[in-house]
Design a protein around this motif. Structure first.
Motif, mmCIF file in Angstrom:
data_model
loop_
_atom_site.group_PDB
_atom_site.id
_atom_site.type_symbol
_atom_site.label_atom_id
_atom_site.label_comp_id
_atom_site.label_asym_id
_atom_site.label_seq_id
_atom_site.Cartn_x
_atom_site.Cartn_y
_atom_site.Cartn_z
ATOM 1 N N ALA A 1 38.622 65.462 63.349
ATOM 2 C CA ALA A 1 39.043 64.181 62.958
ATOM 3 C C ALA A 1 37.977 63.180 63.608
ATOM 4 N N HIS A 2 37.794 61.905 63.043
ATOM 5 C CA HIS A 2 37.067 60.876 63.786
ATOM 6 C C HIS A 2 38.021 60.131 64.270
ATOM 7 N N GLU A 3 37.762 59.598 65.181
ATOM 8 C CA GLU A 3 38.784 58.628 66.116
ATOM 9 C C GLU A 3 38.116 57.236 65.894
ATOM 10 N N GLU A 4 38.512 56.306 65.096
ATOM 11 C CA GLU A 4 37.872 54.951 64.884
ATOM 12 C C GLU A 4 37.572 54.396 66.321
ATOM 13 N N ALA A 5 36.619 53.488 66.244
ATOM 14 C CA ALA A 5 36.508 52.243 67.499
ATOM 15 C C ALA A 5 37.880 51.629 67.434
ATOM 16 N N PRO A 6 38.247 50.939 68.533
ATOM 17 C CA PRO A 6 39.538 50.295 68.362
ATOM 18 C C PRO A 6 39.544 48.898 67.516
ATOM 19 N N HIS A 7 40.499 48.634 66.871
ATOM 20 C CA HIS A 7 40.681 47.539 66.331
ATOM 21 C C HIS A 7 41.584 46.495 66.749
ATOM 22 N N VAL A 8 40.752 45.373 67.446
ATOM 23 C CA VAL A 8 41.525 44.382 68.246
ATOM 24 C C VAL A 8 40.865 43.024 67.538
ATOM 25 N N GLU B 1 29.097 61.570 62.398
ATOM 26 C CA GLU B 1 28.811 62.970 61.739
ATOM 27 C C GLU B 1 29.877 63.936 61.973
ATOM 28 N N VAL B 2 30.801 64.342 61.452
ATOM 29 C CA VAL B 2 31.710 65.243 62.088
ATOM 30 C C VAL B 2 31.434 66.728 61.443
ATOM 31 N N LEU B 3 31.884 67.757 62.348
ATOM 32 C CA LEU B 3 31.438 68.992 62.344
ATOM 33 C C LEU B 3 32.625 69.857 61.888
ATOM 34 N N PRO B 4 32.577 71.037 61.643
ATOM 35 C CA PRO B 4 33.821 71.820 61.384
ATOM 36 C C PRO B 4 34.850 72.075 62.429
ATOM 37 N N LEU B 5 36.166 71.945 61.962
ATOM 38 C CA LEU B 5 37.376 71.917 63.126
ATOM 39 C C LEU B 5 37.279 73.039 64.050
ATOM 40 N N GLY B 6 37.336 72.404 65.249
ATOM 41 C CA GLY B 6 37.405 73.328 66.471
ATOM 42 C C GLY B 6 35.867 73.278 67.134
ATOM 43 N N THR B 7 34.879 72.785 66.282
ATOM 44 C CA THR B 7 33.544 72.846 67.071
ATOM 45 C C THR B 7 33.388 71.590 68.038
ATOM 46 N N ARG B 8 32.882 71.836 69.095
ATOM 47 C CA ARG B 8 32.806 70.867 70.148
ATOM 48 C C ARG B 8 32.075 69.590 69.454
ATOM 49 N N ALA B 9 32.696 68.579 69.595
ATOM 50 C CA ALA B 9 32.221 67.113 69.097
ATOM 51 C C ALA B 9 31.268 66.517 70.115
ATOM 52 N N SER B 10 30.286 65.852 69.597
ATOM 53 C CA SER B 10 29.213 65.036 70.429
ATOM 54 C C SER B 10 29.118 63.760 70.437
ATOM 55 N N SER B 11 28.899 63.076 71.395
ATOM 56 C CA SER B 11 28.663 61.509 71.387
ATOM 57 C C SER B 11 27.563 61.409 70.437
ATOM 58 N N ARG B 12 26.437 62.169 70.435
ATOM 59 C CA ARG B 12 25.232 61.913 69.781
ATOM 60 C C ARG B 12 25.397 61.658 68.460
ATOM 61 N N ASN B 13 26.445 62.163 67.908
ATOM 62 C CA ASN B 13 26.781 62.054 66.254
ATOM 63 C C ASN B 13 27.631 60.788 65.945
ATOM 64 N N GLN B 14 27.747 60.033 66.734
ATOM 65 C CA GLN B 14 28.492 58.941 66.503
ATOM 66 C C GLN B 14 27.538 57.760 65.986
ATOM 67 N N LEU B 15 28.080 56.963 64.885
ATOM 68 C CA LEU B 15 27.005 56.170 64.213
ATOM 69 C C LEU B 15 26.733 54.851 65.001
ATOM 70 N N ALA B 16 25.479 54.376 65.080
ATOM 71 C CA ALA B 16 25.175 53.361 65.865
ATOM 72 C C ALA B 16 24.926 52.190 65.142
ATOM 73 N N ASP B 17 24.337 52.342 63.907
ATOM 74 C CA ASP B 17 23.765 51.306 62.828
ATOM 75 C C ASP B 17 23.731 51.800 61.465
ATOM 76 N N VAL B 18 24.244 50.760 60.703
ATOM 77 C CA VAL B 18 23.996 51.090 59.385
ATOM 78 C C VAL B 18 23.616 49.790 58.517
ATOM 79 N N ARG B 19 22.616 49.920 57.644
ATOM 80 C CA ARG B 19 22.114 48.863 56.534
ATOM 81 C C ARG B 19 22.396 49.469 55.314
ATOM 82 N N HIS B 20 22.527 48.457 54.272
ATOM 83 C CA HIS B 20 23.160 48.842 53.197
ATOM 84 C C HIS B 20 22.574 48.067 51.968
ATOM 85 N N GLU B 21 22.363 48.582 50.673
ATOM 86 C CA GLU B 21 21.665 48.127 49.827
ATOM 87 C C GLU B 21 22.883 48.779 48.432
ATOM 88 N N PHE B 22 23.433 47.546 48.042
ATOM 89 C CA PHE B 22 24.392 47.885 47.094
ATOM 90 C C PHE B 22 24.170 47.318 45.627
#
Length: 371
Positions: free
Chosen positions: A125-132, A232-253
């Motif tokens: 599961a991905h735990e979202e950044a807090p919504h405040v 970027e989430v990995l198979p269930l039970g795999t140790r998660a890493s903070s390195r896989n957290q999204l830091a930036d996104v740019r978009h072209e729609f």
């Protein structure tokens, strides 16, 4: 009042589980699920349940959509004296194993929709950044939410058809949110309406063979990001890493020429992760989407999430999505099936999106309401 849940460890207040330390009527807890096959890509289901302890309400919905048509079932009940049983009329959600298996059942009802399916979590599961969020000094949102992707098994019926769900081909995602949730009122039949300044909103989940992506961002203006969460989430039970957290996104729609609403065609999402890795994924939307007005998102015909509808209430409808009047009513917010390419890999998932009037990009779709 005591309930069966009070026999379990996990209390955080010197009260029973049915009580909160917050009297805000906007406090709620929501379970949500959606699923679709990856071999035909022509059907999607959405299911949700809302727990509103300070309004004495539990409500829920279930629906299915194919290109051009959508079926909806909505139901509500008085919460007490049974506050923690996640059953509303014929619709029931049971957590069999946390973060692993959930059972979703809709028994006989007048909508013609029925199902008995299980969600099987396959990725962490991905735990979202807090919504405040505050407005004029008052907290209008203080919420936690997590998503998980997985597969479905079981069966569902609608429109006289019965479909078997196989875990090899039925992908899906779910989320669980709780806390004070910002009010969303876009039903023009029942003002006052929520004021939205210019914005761009996009939420995406996609599953590849042995990993997934969650991408969620909001902007007030191009590059002026007010919220970002992803991983970027990995198979269930795999140790998660903070390195896989999204830091930036740019978009072209790129948008379709749709005279009746906002309809995304393709997108390029340029991603940067916490470990400085970068990648660009290409998104292609597919025709099937479930419009979330069917589940009362933003309100529908004067009914909003958490409204008290009496001891027990249910309704259903079917929408012809080729009708301009229907499209005007259901607006933009939807779960739309997508195909995503990351290098040589192809994955499938859903995307939600909307562009508010005044956002300094994508003006070609801003004549249509985003939510």
């Amino acid at each position: 009042m005591l309930t069966g849940q009070d026999d379990f460890i996990g209390h955080q207040l010197p009260t029973t589980f049915d009580q909160l330390d917050n009297s805000d009527p906007a406090w709620m807890e929501r379970l949500w699920y959606t699923g679709h096959p990856i071999d035909s890509l022509d059907i999607i289901f959405d299911i949700g349940l809302g727990y509103h302890p300070n309004r004495n309400v539990m409500d829920a919905f279930a629906g299915l959509a194919v290109p051009g048509r959508q079926w909806n079932f909505r139901v509500s009940r008085q919460l007490r004296p049974d506050p923690l049983t996640t059953t509303v009329g014929p619709l029931q959600i049971v957590v069999l194993e946390g973060l692993k298996r959930h059972r979703l059942v809709l028994g006989p009802n007048e909508s013609g929709i029925q199902f008995d399916i299980e969600f099987h979590g396959t990725l962490n599961a991905h735990e979202e950044a807090p919504h405040v969020r505050r407005r004029d000094g008052r907290i209008t949102e203080n919420m936690a939410r997590a998503q998980q992707m997985g597969r479905y098994t079981g069966w569902l019926e609608f429109d006289g058809r019965r479909i078997t769900l196989d875990s090899d081909t039925w992908y899906g995602q779910r989320d669980h949110s709780w806390g004070v949730r910002a009010e969303m009122r876009t039903d023009e039949t029942a003002p006052p309406l929520t004021f939205y300044p210019p914005f761009l909103y996009s939420w995406t989940t996609v599953q590849f063979k042995d990993r997934g992506l969650v991408i969620f961002f909001k902007e007030r203006a191009p590059g002026d990001r007010i919220y970002l969460s992803g991983e970027e989430v990995l198979p269930l039970g795999t140790r998660a890493s903070s390195r896989n957290q999204l830091a930036d996104v740019r978009h072209e729609f790129v948008w379709k020429n749709d005279p009746h609403g906002q309809s995304l065609d393709t997108a390029l999402l340029h991603l940067t992760f916490a470990d400085k890795r970068t990648k660009t994924v290409s998104v292609r939307t597919l025709p099937t989407r479930y419009f979330l007005k069917g589940g009362l998102y933003g309100g529908l015909d004067g009914w909003f999430h958490g409204d008290f509808k009496g001891k027990s209430y249910a309704e259903h409808d079917t929408w012809d999505l080729t009708e301009p009047a229907v499209r005007a009513k259901v607006r933009t917010l939807a779960d739309q099936i997508i195909e995503v390419r990351d290098g040589d890999e192809v994955g499938y998932g859903i995307i939600e999106y909307g562009v508010g009037k005044g956002f300094a990009m994508y003006e070609e779709v801003q004549a249509h309401p985003p939510i």
